[in-house]
Design a protein around this motif. Structure first.
Motif, PDB file in Angstrom:
ATOM      1  N   MET A  60      50.502  49.429  18.145  1.00  0.00           N
ATOM      2  CA  MET A  60      50.942  48.690  19.330  1.00  0.00           C
ATOM      3  C   MET A  60      50.932  47.187  19.054  1.00  0.00           C
ATOM      4  SD  MET A  60      48.914  50.848  22.248  1.00  0.00           S
ATOM      5  CE  MET A  60      49.726  50.058  23.609  1.00  0.00           C
ATOM      6  N   THR A  61      52.100  46.557  19.152  1.00  0.00           N
ATOM      7  CA  THR A  61      52.168  45.121  18.887  1.00  0.00           C
ATOM      8  C   THR A  61      51.431  44.311  19.954  1.00  0.00           C
ATOM      9  OG1 THR A  61      54.333  45.002  19.959  1.00  0.00           O
ATOM     10  CG2 THR A  61      54.299  45.249  17.559  1.00  0.00           C
ATOM     11  N   ARG A  62      51.269  44.864  21.145  1.00  0.00           N
ATOM     12  CA  ARG A  62      50.497  44.161  22.176  1.00  0.00           C
ATOM     13  C   ARG A  62      49.029  44.052  21.770  1.00  0.00           C
ATOM     14  NH1 ARG A  62      51.674  47.651  26.943  1.00  0.00           N
ATOM     15  NH2 ARG A  62      50.010  46.469  27.926  1.00  0.00           N
ATOM     16  N   ILE A  63      48.538  45.011  21.010  1.00  0.00           N
ATOM     17  CA  ILE A  63      47.179  44.902  20.481  1.00  0.00           C
ATOM     18  C   ILE A  63      47.132  43.795  19.425  1.00  0.00           C
ATOM     19  CG2 ILE A  63      45.385  46.072  19.124  1.00  0.00           C
ATOM     20  CD1 ILE A  63      45.997  48.599  20.699  1.00  0.00           C
ATOM     21  N   LEU A  64      48.196  43.665  18.646  1.00  0.00           N
ATOM     22  CA  LEU A  64      48.266  42.558  17.687  1.00  0.00           C
ATOM     23  C   LEU A  64      48.180  41.214  18.413  1.00  0.00           C
ATOM     24  CD1 LEU A  64      51.022  43.678  15.137  1.00  0.00           C
ATOM     25  CD2 LEU A  64      48.555  43.658  14.802  1.00  0.00           C
ATOM     26  N   ASP A  65      48.785  41.110  19.595  1.00  0.00           N
ATOM     27  CA  ASP A  65      48.703  39.872  20.374  1.00  0.00           C
ATOM     28  C   ASP A  65      47.250  39.562  20.744  1.00  0.00           C
ATOM     29  OD1 ASP A  65      51.490  39.832  20.253  1.00  0.00           O
ATOM     30  OD2 ASP A  65      51.727  40.673  22.275  1.00  0.00           O
ATOM     31  N   ILE A  66      46.526  40.581  21.181  1.00  0.00           N
ATOM     32  CA  ILE A  66      45.112  40.402  21.530  1.00  0.00           C
ATOM     33  C   ILE A  66      44.304  40.040  20.282  1.00  0.00           C
ATOM     34  CG2 ILE A  66      43.028  41.614  22.314  1.00  0.00           C
ATOM     35  CD1 ILE A  66      44.882  43.137  24.294  1.00  0.00           C
ATOM     36  N   LEU A  67      44.603  40.710  19.178  1.00  0.00           N
ATOM     37  CA  LEU A  67      43.891  40.401  17.933  1.00  0.00           C
ATOM     38  C   LEU A  67      44.189  38.987  17.452  1.00  0.00           C
ATOM     39  CD1 LEU A  67      44.280  43.826  16.110  1.00  0.00           C
ATOM     40  CD2 LEU A  67      42.151  42.817  16.971  1.00  0.00           C
ATOM     41  N   ARG A  80      50.469  37.612  10.104  1.00  0.00           N
ATOM     42  CA  ARG A  80      50.897  38.745  10.946  1.00  0.00           C
ATOM     43  C   ARG A  80      52.353  39.074  10.666  1.00  0.00           C
ATOM     44  NH1 ARG A  80      51.115  39.357  17.562  1.00  0.00           N
ATOM     45  NH2 ARG A  80      52.694  40.977  17.563  1.00  0.00           N
ATOM     46  N   ILE A  81      52.607  40.371  10.535  1.00  0.00           N
ATOM     47  CA  ILE A  81      53.995  40.837  10.545  1.00  0.00           C
ATOM     48  C   ILE A  81      54.077  42.074  11.432  1.00  0.00           C
ATOM     49  CG2 ILE A  81      54.699  39.868   8.319  1.00  0.00           C
ATOM     50  CD1 ILE A  81      54.417  42.611   7.076  1.00  0.00           C
ATOM     51  N   ASP A  82      55.172  42.167  12.143  1.00  0.00           N
ATOM     52  CA  ASP A  82      55.444  43.352  12.952  1.00  0.00           C
ATOM     53  C   ASP A  82      56.937  43.641  12.867  1.00  0.00           C
ATOM     54  OD1 ASP A  82      56.785  41.721  14.905  1.00  0.00           O
ATOM     55  OD2 ASP A  82      54.868  41.298  15.857  1.00  0.00           O
ATOM     56  N   GLY A  83      57.401  44.562  13.646  1.00  0.00           N
ATOM     57  CA  GLY A  83      58.801  44.976  13.578  1.00  0.00           C
ATOM     58  C   GLY A  83      59.796  43.884  13.927  1.00  0.00           C
ATOM     59  N   PHE A 105      42.089  35.335   5.502  1.00  0.00           N
ATOM     60  CA  PHE A 105      41.057  36.363   5.519  1.00  0.00           C
ATOM     61  C   PHE A 105      41.617  37.718   5.925  1.00  0.00           C
ATOM     62  CE2 PHE A 105      38.019  38.382   8.635  1.00  0.00           C
ATOM     63  CZ  PHE A 105      37.272  39.066   7.698  1.00  0.00           C
ATOM     64  N   LEU A 106      42.579  37.709   6.836  1.00  0.00           N
ATOM     65  CA  LEU A 106      43.015  38.959   7.445  1.00  0.00           C
ATOM     66  C   LEU A 106      44.533  39.006   7.571  1.00  0.00           C
ATOM     67  CD1 LEU A 106      41.026  40.733  10.047  1.00  0.00           C
ATOM     68  CD2 LEU A 106      43.437  40.509  10.515  1.00  0.00           C
ATOM     69  N   PHE A 107      45.072  40.202   7.408  1.00  0.00           N
ATOM     70  CA  PHE A 107      46.513  40.407   7.597  1.00  0.00           C
ATOM     71  C   PHE A 107      46.688  41.425   8.708  1.00  0.00           C
ATOM     72  CE2 PHE A 107      50.371  39.339   5.044  1.00  0.00           C
ATOM     73  CZ  PHE A 107      51.294  39.824   5.944  1.00  0.00           C
ATOM     74  N   LEU A 108      47.333  41.018   9.786  1.00  0.00           N
ATOM     75  CA  LEU A 108      47.627  41.892  10.922  1.00  0.00           C
ATOM     76  C   LEU A 108      49.006  42.509  10.719  1.00  0.00           C
ATOM     77  CD1 LEU A 108      46.603  39.522  13.853  1.00  0.00           C
ATOM     78  CD2 LEU A 108      45.319  41.476  13.010  1.00  0.00           C
ATOM     79  N   LEU A 109      49.082  43.829  10.818  1.00  0.00           N
ATOM     80  CA  LEU A 109      50.356  44.528  10.614  1.00  0.00           C
ATOM     81  C   LEU A 109      50.556  45.590  11.678  1.00  0.00           C
ATOM     82  CD1 LEU A 109      48.890  44.895   7.328  1.00  0.00           C
ATOM     83  CD2 LEU A 109      51.312  44.497   7.136  1.00  0.00           C
ATOM     84  N   SER A 110      51.795  45.733  12.105  1.00  0.00           N
ATOM     85  CA  SER A 110      52.119  46.922  12.891  1.00  0.00           C
ATOM     86  C   SER A 110      52.422  48.025  11.883  1.00  0.00           C
ATOM     87  CB  SER A 110      53.318  46.674  13.811  1.00  0.00           C
ATOM     88  OG  SER A 110      54.504  46.553  13.069  1.00  0.00           O
ATOM     89  N   THR A 111      52.175  49.261  12.259  1.00  0.00           N
ATOM     90  CA  THR A 111      52.429  50.358  11.322  1.00  0.00           C
ATOM     91  C   THR A 111      53.908  50.443  10.990  1.00  0.00           C
ATOM     92  OG1 THR A 111      52.437  51.872  13.205  1.00  0.00           O
ATOM     93  CG2 THR A 111      50.424  51.758  11.910  1.00  0.00           C
ATOM     94  N   ARG A 112      54.761  50.052  11.918  1.00  0.00           N
ATOM     95  CA  ARG A 112      56.209  50.042  11.669  1.00  0.00           C
ATOM     96  C   ARG A 112      56.560  49.052  10.568  1.00  0.00           C
ATOM     97  NH1 ARG A 112      60.656  47.924  15.882  1.00  0.00           N
ATOM     98  NH2 ARG A 112      62.443  48.088  14.512  1.00  0.00           N
ATOM     99  N   ALA A 113      56.001  47.845  10.656  1.00  0.00           N
ATOM    100  CA  ALA A 113      56.282  46.827   9.641  1.00  0.00           C
ATOM    101  C   ALA A 113      55.605  47.173   8.326  1.00  0.00           C
ATOM    102  CB  ALA A 113      55.808  45.466  10.117  1.00  0.00           C
ATOM    103  N   GLY A 114      54.423  47.777   8.386  1.00  0.00           N
ATOM    104  CA  GLY A 114      53.669  48.116   7.186  1.00  0.00           C
ATOM    105  C   GLY A 114      54.312  49.209   6.364  1.00  0.00           C
TER     106      GLY A 114
END
Length: 123
Positions: A60-67, A80-83, A105-114
């Motif tokens: 969920m990309t909305r969770i990426l927003d919170i993260l 961060r990368i997402d769809g 330190f961290l890479f945020l990914l949506s499973t779609r983009a990953g």
């Protein structure tokens, strides 16, 4: 109903009207109001202290927003990368993360983009 359950399991702030707008947007309430975030906070702080790097996937990309808000709150450097990320931006962020002197330190990914053939070998 399944989507509502997934949302419920993600973070309470994914539901409209739940977040108390009188609180600072990047306050501890972001962590304290979600059991997953409490655990994630403890893990990430320890991993950062020990010099590790992290890939964090979510559907969920909305969770990426919170993260992302959480990353700003803790002062963690991240990518961060997402769809919705353009090909050029994807390559730039992957290169920034993989760079030998990277402070990311961290890479945020949506499973779609990953799932689109990325190489994050330095994680």
């Amino acid at each position: 109903i399944v989507m509502q359950l997934r949302t419920c399991a993600g973070h309470p702030y994914l539901f409209p009207g739940v977040e108390d707008r009188s609180l600072p947007p990047l306050g501890e309430h972001l962590v304290e109001n979600c059991g997953k975030m409490v655990l994630l906070d403890k893990l990430l702080v320890r991993l950062k202290e020990r010099g590790h790097r992290v890939l964090l996937f979510t559907q969920m990309t909305r969770i990426l927003d919170i993260l992302e808000d959480y990353m700003h709150m803790r002062g963690f450097q991240y990518c961060r990368i997402d769809g919705n990320t353009s090909y050029e931006d994807r390559e730039e962020r992957i290169d920034a993360y993989n760079h030998p002197d990277s402070d990311k330190f961290l890479f945020l990914l949506s499973t779609r983009a990953g799932g689109l053939g990325i190489n994050l070998q330095t994680a």
